[in-house]
Design a protein around this motif. Structure first.
Motif, mmCIF file in Angstrom:
data_model
loop_
_atom_site.group_PDB
_atom_site.id
_atom_site.type_symbol
_atom_site.label_atom_id
_atom_site.label_comp_id
_atom_site.label_asym_id
_atom_site.label_seq_id
_atom_site.Cartn_x
_atom_site.Cartn_y
_atom_site.Cartn_z
ATOM 1 N N MET A 290 0.854 -1.195 0.000
ATOM 2 C CA MET A 290 0.000 0.000 0.000
ATOM 3 C C MET A 290 0.887 1.241 0.000
ATOM 4 S SD MET A 290 -3.396 0.836 0.670
ATOM 5 C CE MET A 290 -4.368 2.147 1.393
ATOM 6 N N TYR B 241 1.500 5.208 0.507
ATOM 7 C CA TYR B 241 1.055 6.402 1.231
ATOM 8 C C TYR B 241 1.973 7.548 0.830
ATOM 9 C CZ TYR B 241 -1.389 3.132 4.308
ATOM 10 O OH TYR B 241 -2.202 2.156 4.806
ATOM 11 N N ASP C 33 0.670 -0.980 5.999
ATOM 12 C CA ASP C 33 -0.572 -0.408 6.511
ATOM 13 C C ASP C 33 -0.345 0.967 7.136
ATOM 14 O OD1 ASP C 33 0.379 -0.855 9.193
ATOM 15 O OD2 ASP C 33 -0.136 -2.966 8.926
ATOM 16 N N PRO D 287 -3.325 7.979 1.873
ATOM 17 C CA PRO D 287 -3.126 6.760 1.087
ATOM 18 C C PRO D 287 -3.286 7.080 -0.399
ATOM 19 C CG PRO D 287 -5.177 6.640 2.371
ATOM 20 C CD PRO D 287 -4.554 7.971 2.662
ATOM 21 N N SER E 220 -4.357 6.384 -4.309
ATOM 22 C CA SER E 220 -5.490 5.703 -4.929
ATOM 23 C C SER E 220 -5.009 4.888 -6.134
ATOM 24 C CB SER E 220 -6.531 6.727 -5.363
ATOM 25 O OG SER E 220 -7.583 6.094 -6.045
ATOM 26 N N VAL E 221 -4.381 5.581 -7.078
ATOM 27 C CA VAL E 221 -3.774 4.890 -8.224
ATOM 28 C C VAL E 221 -2.413 5.525 -8.490
ATOM 29 C CG1 VAL E 221 -5.925 4.221 -9.358
ATOM 30 C CG2 VAL E 221 -4.945 6.455 -9.822
ATOM 31 N N VAL F 226 1.254 3.264 -17.036
ATOM 32 C CA VAL F 226 -0.096 2.677 -16.939
ATOM 33 C C VAL F 226 -0.601 2.838 -15.502
ATOM 34 C CG1 VAL F 226 -1.452 0.567 -17.143
ATOM 35 C CG2 VAL F 226 0.440 0.995 -18.727
ATOM 36 N N TRP F 227 -1.822 3.350 -15.379
ATOM 37 C CA TRP F 227 -2.390 3.534 -14.046
ATOM 38 C C TRP F 227 -2.663 2.193 -13.386
ATOM 39 C CZ3 TRP F 227 -1.960 7.858 -11.561
ATOM 40 C CH2 TRP F 227 -1.886 9.057 -12.282
ATOM 41 N N THR F 228 -2.267 2.101 -12.133
ATOM 42 C CA THR F 228 -2.370 0.845 -11.385
ATOM 43 C C THR F 228 -3.004 1.139 -10.030
ATOM 44 O OG1 THR F 228 -0.273 0.234 -12.414
ATOM 45 C CG2 THR F 228 -0.990 -1.094 -10.537
ATOM 46 N N PRO F 229 -3.982 0.309 -9.619
ATOM 47 C CA PRO F 229 -4.607 0.599 -8.317
ATOM 48 C C PRO F 229 -3.645 0.347 -7.162
ATOM 49 C CG PRO F 229 -5.627 -1.315 -9.359
ATOM 50 C CD PRO F 229 -4.557 -0.852 -10.280
ATOM 51 N N ASN F 230 -3.786 1.142 -6.146
ATOM 52 C CA ASN F 230 -2.971 1.011 -4.956
ATOM 53 C C ASN F 230 -3.594 -0.032 -4.027
ATOM 54 O OD1 ASN F 230 -1.012 1.657 -3.017
ATOM 55 N ND2 ASN F 230 -2.368 3.145 -2.052
ATOM 56 N N THR F 231 -2.979 -1.179 -3.917
ATOM 57 C CA THR F 231 -3.573 -2.193 -3.026
ATOM 58 C C THR F 231 -2.533 -2.729 -2.048
ATOM 59 O OG1 THR F 231 -3.110 -3.853 -4.677
ATOM 60 C CG2 THR F 231 -5.374 -3.035 -4.543
#
Lengths: 427, 125
Positions: free
Chosen positions: B1, B3, B88, B111, B113-114, B120-125
């Protein structure tokens, strides 16, 4: 799963028992991998609904908790895989579908990794409520919403019940709870018990929030919250095992509960009776013994007693009147002085003045009373009124009783203060 | 994740701060960056020039407006950013509390988001 055939009302009863006993455990377990409390609650309430119909037909499973967990997990997976859920992921609009699918797989993987045996062995279902309590009282969560959050996600209260207890409009409370849960998920607040290094700073807000549940328990509309606050405090202490202040809080809440007259029914408003006029025979001896045991556990550990231990000890002194027939005012003075030393508060200073009044006479009590607080503080006026009353200064006492009654937000307390005032004027 | 630490603090000139204090801050920043790097938590960091150097773009009725100065004229300004990749929020808070600018301002932890990987846009997970 073994099942005995039961009629629908029995299914209701079984579901309700399972709900009461395990709501917080199941929510904690379901939400821990992803931090999504709202989804965990939805999945669990769906599982409870399904239980009502399935158990009525097929019988209550041998392991109701495991059954509910499995069904709720399947519901979570269905949501994660659904196009609607994936469309809400930030990226799907712009479109690399693989990454979104990967995200879902990662979530499922995270779930699988903590769940190898839970479905098989009911006794292996871990208890993550402690983690959940630390999430609810995380420093990144608004302090005002921590207690409501605990009531909802750990104890399973509806938002409307929480709203009533806090005297907040239901829609406003629901909104606050939704926001807090979204924040927990989106900022990824971890479901973890802080290590020893961080405990000193992370535990106080958890104790504070549980204490908050206790503090509102007797407010109008709070219903049977007092018992729930005690359950929460004892659960916290038991899960932490070795935190003296957690046992101190458990003792405080248990001893206060012991002195409450038989659980107040809704709409039943017994008159307010001040502590020293209460008949100790009406107190609950079993709860007193339980509270004293918690206090003993708190003092097993080295170090000076903390705020909750001192407050619990004060309660224990009051409760001891049931055994000894008298209040040990000197012990109370020692405890209030210690409390004022480590956790100074206007409430403690006012209580100390009241105790001083009992030992050294009302004039000494009045002298010990702190200066009049700028914003009306009801206990200050009630204590002043009582001390003036005992000193024979009726006129001033009547005025102070009136002022205290004005500031009282509890109807029973107000009635009591006004009755005192009338008695003065009558005599 | 991921931040991002957004470091907000009052702006001051080099003269106001003093050479010695600046040197000390630079040493603290250098050691902080090295620590983050060796912990594998650092994605990137940037300390910004003063907000007086900022240029703000906005569309007003579809027309581009170019304005000198920062987005909001406040006492404390965004002075720099640090992007972390950690498990986290607790880990992010632990790193943020060690950040030198906490001594002279506030640190906001947001945090992501992408973010982009190879454009290439990638989700933040």
């Amino acid at each position: 799963m073994d099942a005995e055939h039961v009629s629908p009302p029995d299914a209701w009863a079984a579901a309700e028992r399972a709900a009461r006993a395990s709501y917080g455990r199941l929510v904690a377990l379901l939400a821990a991998p992803t931090g999504d409390l709202a989804l965990a609650e939805d999945a669990l309430s769906g599982a409870f609904e399904q239980a009502l119909t399935t158990w009525a037909d097929a019988g209550v499973p041998a392991n109701p908790e495991g059954w509910l967990l499995t069904v709720a997990r399947n519901r979570q997976r269905d949501v994660w895989k659904s196009p609607a859920h994936r469309a809400t992921r930030p990226l799907d609009a712009g479109g690399d579908d693989h990454t979104a699918a990967d995200a879902v797989d990662r979530r499922l993987g995270a779930v699988a990794s903590i769940d190898p045996i839970a479905d098989v062995d009911p006794f292996a279902i871990p208890d993550k409520r402690l983690e959940l309590l630390f999430v609810c009282a995380h420093p990144a969560i608004d302090p005002a919403v921590r207690t409501p959050l605990m009531l909802q996600v750990v104890l399973g209260f509806e938002a409307s019940q929480v709203a009533a207890a806090f005297a907040v409009p239901p829609a406003a409370m629901a909104q606050r709870l939704v926001r807090a849960k979204r924040r927990i998920r989106d900022t990824r607040i971890p479901f973890a018990v802080p290590d020893r290094r961080a405990m000193a700073e992370r535990l106080p807000p958890v104790l504070e929030a549980v204490y908050g549940c206790h503090a509102i328990a007797w407010r109008e509309g709070a219903g049977s919250l007092a018992g729930e606050a005690q359950y929460l405090a004892v659960t916290l202490a038991a899960l932490l095992e070795r935190e003296p202040e957690a046992w101190g809080l458990a003792a405080l809440v248990t001893l206060s509960l012991a002195r409450q007259p038989a659980i107040r029914a809704r709409n039943d408003r017994p008159p307010f009776v001040p502590l020293d006029e209460q008949d100790p025979a009406t107190w609950d001896a079993a709860l007193i013994a339980e509270g004293e045991e918690y206090l003993r556990r708190a003092s097993e550990h080295a170090g000076p007693p903390g705020r909750f231990q001192l407050e619990a000890a004060i309660q224990a002194v009051h409760c001891d009147r049931r055994r000894s027939g008298a209040t040990d005012w000197r012990a109370l003075r020692t405890l209030y002085l210690a409390l004022d030393g480590i956790a100074p508060s206007l409430g403690a200073r006012v209580a100390l003045a009241a105790v001083t009044g009992r030992i050294d006479g009302p004039d000494a009590g009045l002298a010990a009373l702190p200066p009049e607080p700028a914003d009306g503080f009801q206990p200050w006026w009630a204590t002043r009124a009582d001390l003036l009353d005992r000193a024979g200064r009726s006129g001033e006492a009547a005025e102070a009783y009136a002022r205290a009654a004005d500031l009282a937000d509890d109807v029973a307390v107000r009635d009591h203060l006004l009755a005192r005032r009338r008695r003065l004027e009558g005599g | 994740m991921r931040y991002t630490l957004l470091m907000h603090y009052p702006e001051a000139t080099e003269e106001q701060i003093g050479a010695e204090v600046i040197e000390e801050a630079q040493r603290a920043f250098a050691s902080y960056a090295a620590t983050l790097q060796s912990a594998g938590a650092l994605v990137g960091a940037e300390v910004l020039q003063p907000s007086a150097s900022s240029t703000t773009l906005r569309l007003a009725d579809g027309e581009l407006q170019v304005q000198d100065g920062p987005f909001a004229d406040t006492k404390e300004q965004l002075g720099g950013t640090i992007v972390l990749d950690v498990p986290d929020l607790d880990a992010a808070i632990d790193w943020a509390r060690q950040a030198p600018p906490l001594q002279w301002g506030a640190i906001e932890i947001r945090p992501g988001s992408v973010y982009t990987v190879d454009g290439v846009w990638t989700p933040n997970t």
